[in-house]
Design a protein around this motif. Sequence first.
Motif, PDB file in Angstrom:
ATOM      1  N   ASN A   1      79.403  26.456 -66.594  1.00  0.00           N
ATOM      2  CA  ASN A   1      79.881  26.740 -65.252  1.00  0.00           C
ATOM      3  C   ASN A   1      80.471  28.137 -65.222  1.00  0.00           C
ATOM      4  N   GLY A   2      80.434  28.751 -64.054  1.00  0.00           N
ATOM      5  CA  GLY A   2      81.000  30.082 -63.889  1.00  0.00           C
ATOM      6  C   GLY A   2      81.927  30.134 -62.696  1.00  0.00           C
ATOM      7  N   SER A   3      82.896  31.030 -62.764  1.00  0.00           N
ATOM      8  CA  SER A   3      83.784  31.268 -61.626  1.00  0.00           C
ATOM      9  C   SER A   3      83.992  32.772 -61.507  1.00  0.00           C
ATOM     10  N   ALA A   4      84.227  33.210 -60.296  1.00  0.00           N
ATOM     11  CA  ALA A   4      84.415  34.645 -60.060  1.00  0.00           C
ATOM     12  C   ALA A   4      85.480  34.851 -58.997  1.00  0.00           C
ATOM     13  N   CYS A   5      86.197  35.936 -59.124  1.00  0.00           N
ATOM     14  CA  CYS A   5      87.179  36.299 -58.105  1.00  0.00           C
ATOM     15  C   CYS A   5      86.517  37.269 -57.121  1.00  0.00           C
ATOM     16  N   VAL A   6      87.114  37.426 -55.963  1.00  0.00           N
ATOM     17  CA  VAL A   6      86.576  38.316 -54.940  1.00  0.00           C
ATOM     18  C   VAL A   6      86.867  39.769 -55.285  1.00  0.00           C
ATOM     19  N   ASP A   7      88.085  40.025 -55.741  1.00  0.00           N
ATOM     20  CA  ASP A   7      88.522  41.392 -56.041  1.00  0.00           C
ATOM     21  C   ASP A   7      88.747  41.523 -57.538  1.00  0.00           C
ATOM     22  N   VAL A   8      88.118  42.505 -58.150  1.00  0.00           N
ATOM     23  CA  VAL A   8      88.222  42.709 -59.592  1.00  0.00           C
ATOM     24  C   VAL A   8      89.683  42.856 -60.045  1.00  0.00           C
TER      25      VAL A   8
ATOM     26  N   CYS B   1      89.427  27.004 -63.984  1.00  0.00           N
ATOM     27  CA  CYS B   1      88.571  26.587 -62.863  1.00  0.00           C
ATOM     28  C   CYS B   1      87.271  25.979 -63.372  1.00  0.00           C
ATOM     29  N   CYS B   2      86.662  26.629 -64.338  1.00  0.00           N
ATOM     30  CA  CYS B   2      85.399  26.136 -64.900  1.00  0.00           C
ATOM     31  C   CYS B   2      85.595  24.788 -65.592  1.00  0.00           C
ATOM     32  N   MET B   3      86.674  24.652 -66.349  1.00  0.00           N
ATOM     33  CA  MET B   3      86.907  23.405 -67.077  1.00  0.00           C
ATOM     34  C   MET B   3      87.161  22.236 -66.127  1.00  0.00           C
ATOM     35  N   GLU B   4      87.812  22.480 -64.993  1.00  0.00           N
ATOM     36  CA  GLU B   4      88.005  21.412 -64.004  1.00  0.00           C
ATOM     37  C   GLU B   4      86.656  20.929 -63.483  1.00  0.00           C
ATOM     38  N   TYR B   5      85.769  21.870 -63.168  1.00  0.00           N
ATOM     39  CA  TYR B   5      84.424  21.521 -62.711  1.00  0.00           C
ATOM     40  C   TYR B   5      83.693  20.716 -63.787  1.00  0.00           C
TER      41      TYR B   5
END
Length: 73
Positions: free
Chosen positions: A23-30, A41-45
């Motif tokens: 799974n991957g997660s990304a933020c809007v602003d670097v 976040c990924c581990m919850e998914y």
Amino acid sequence: VIKMGDKTTVVQATCKNGFSIINGSACVDVKNFDMEIGKQCCMEYIKDKIWEYLGFLLQSAQNGFKEGGTNDK
């Protein structure tokens, strides 16, 4: 756990039986990137996915597999 690009976290979790979930997660602003938050976040998914698979396995063990679509009676 790896960082891809400037703002994406990717997690590959491998279960004891060898099955892997990615799974991957990304933020809007670097500027907001935080690898640990992305990992959480990924581990919850991934945990939710494992529970889905375990529910499917339990249902299959109790009722077997039936032909037809999911709405067939």
